[in-house]
Design a protein around this motif. Structure first.
Motif, PDB file in Angstrom:
ATOM      1  N   TRP A 155      -3.044   5.949   5.443  1.00 51.75           N
ATOM      2  CA  TRP A 155      -2.229   5.400   6.211  1.00 51.75           C
ATOM      3  C   TRP A 155      -1.344   5.002   7.603  1.00 51.75           C
ATOM      4  CZ3 TRP A 155      -2.661   0.035   4.505  1.00 51.75           C
ATOM      5  CH2 TRP A 155      -2.148  -1.097   5.418  1.00 51.75           C
ATOM      6  N   GLY A 194       2.696   1.260  -3.734  1.00 52.90           N
ATOM      7  CA  GLY A 194       2.603   0.179  -3.478  1.00 52.90           C
ATOM      8  C   GLY A 194       3.395  -1.143  -4.243  1.00 52.90           C
ATOM      9  N   TYR A 244       1.093  -1.059   0.013  1.00 53.02           N
ATOM     10  CA  TYR A 244       0.146   0.350   0.072  1.00 53.02           C
ATOM     11  C   TYR A 244       0.766   0.917   0.073  1.00 53.02           C
ATOM     12  CZ  TYR A 244      -4.041  -3.376   0.689  1.00 53.02           C
ATOM     13  OH  TYR A 244      -5.169  -3.937   1.394  1.00 53.02           O
ATOM     14  N   THR A 282      -4.054   4.221  -1.221  1.00 56.66           N
ATOM     15  CA  THR A 282      -5.354   4.446  -0.368  1.00 56.66           C
ATOM     16  C   THR A 282      -5.087   5.547   0.344  1.00 56.66           C
ATOM     17  OG1 THR A 282      -6.499   3.532   1.592  1.00 56.66           O
ATOM     18  CG2 THR A 282      -3.278   3.278   1.422  1.00 56.66           C
TER      19      THR A 282
END
Length: 274
Positions: A126, A95, A80, A123
């Motif tokens: 994190w 990622g 990620y 994303t």
């Protein structure tokens, strides 16, 4: 065949109530390892931060043991990265670059590259500590196919094959050797396979000699040959407690003891299923 379960050591980690962590989790059929520490990456970097913690290293060693025992197991590493990070690698995204660096690290620890696939996902956020991302990766274990059921008849057929043309180990005078032909190696493989599947089966190894020397000495020599054969099979994975040995000495020759060839044929151990 039942998938062997790896004994894993779960390392206790004392965590302050306000601490931030992402667990390192390896969970599949036969392995279950968790620790609150994890593999880390600096922001915008694809490289694993070294050294990794002891608890993660223990997990990797458990994974190595598990994969050796399950050579058909495949694991997908999904790495990620956050949408605000810069990807300066040649990979499609950061990622994926991180997943491949984790794979590279695993391989450096003795794991097989062929058992890993990699994916990358972007994303929005994190968990981080300062400028360090905590464990931005997941590990998905493919389901292992169950071994096909085998009928009892198959094991009866295999036993008949083993006993109909048994493994015979030959010996030079007063000497033993474990140098087997391809045919003999296949017979050993058949024995191992049968003993793994038929749990109450026993093996009988009978030592024989030529008629050179006195009978008592030859009986003792035949016993040593049977013992050598038992030890050889034990090294191939057959429980020694399931192997019975005895000696016939010179009493059951299959060749003429008046010829060199006949004597060579008589110096042997015959291995069968009881």
């Amino acid at each position: 065949m039942k998938t062997p379960t790896v004994d894993t050591e779960k390392v206790p980690v004392v965590v302050a109530q306000d601490a931030i962590f992402v667990p390192f989790i390896l969970n599949g059929s036969g392995i279950d390892y968790h620790t609150n520490d994890n593999i880390k990456f600096l922001k915008n970097s694809f490289a694993v931060v070294l050294p990794v913690s002891d608890s993660v290293s223990i997990g990797i060693e458990n994974l190595k043991t598990f994969l050796i025992a399950n050579p058909k197991q495949k694991i997908t590493i999904t790495g990620y990265a956050t949408s605000d990070e810069k990807n300066t690698t040649s990979f499609e995204n950061l990622g994926l670059a991180r997943a491949n660096d984790i794979k590279k690290y695993f391989v450096s620890k003795g794991l097989l590259a062929s058992q890993f696939d990699t994916k990358g996902t972007i994303t929005d956020k994190w968990k981080t500590s300062s400028d360090t991302l905590l464990g931005p990766a997941e590990y998905k274990f493919e389901a292992l196919e169950a071994a096909p059921a085998v009928s009892t008849d198959e094991w009866v057929i295999l036993k008949d094959k083993i006993n109909g043309d048994p493994l015979i180990l030959h010996f030079n005078t007063n000497k033993s050797s474990d140098k087997l032909t391809d045919v003999e190696k296949q017979k050993v493989a058949d024995l191992v396979k049968y003993m793994e599947q038929v749990k109450d089966a026993l093996i009988l190894a009978v030592g024989h000699t030529d008629d050179v020397g006195n009978r008592d000495s030859n009986v003792a020599l035949g016993q040593k040959r049977a013992e050598f054969s038992k030890n050889y099979l034990s090294k191939k994975g057959i429980d020694g407690a399931r192997i019975t040995i005895e000696s016939k000495g010179p009493d059951e020759p299959i060749g003429e003891n008046t010829t060199k060839e006949g004597k060579a044929n008589n110096r042997r151990t015959v291995i069968t299923i009881k």
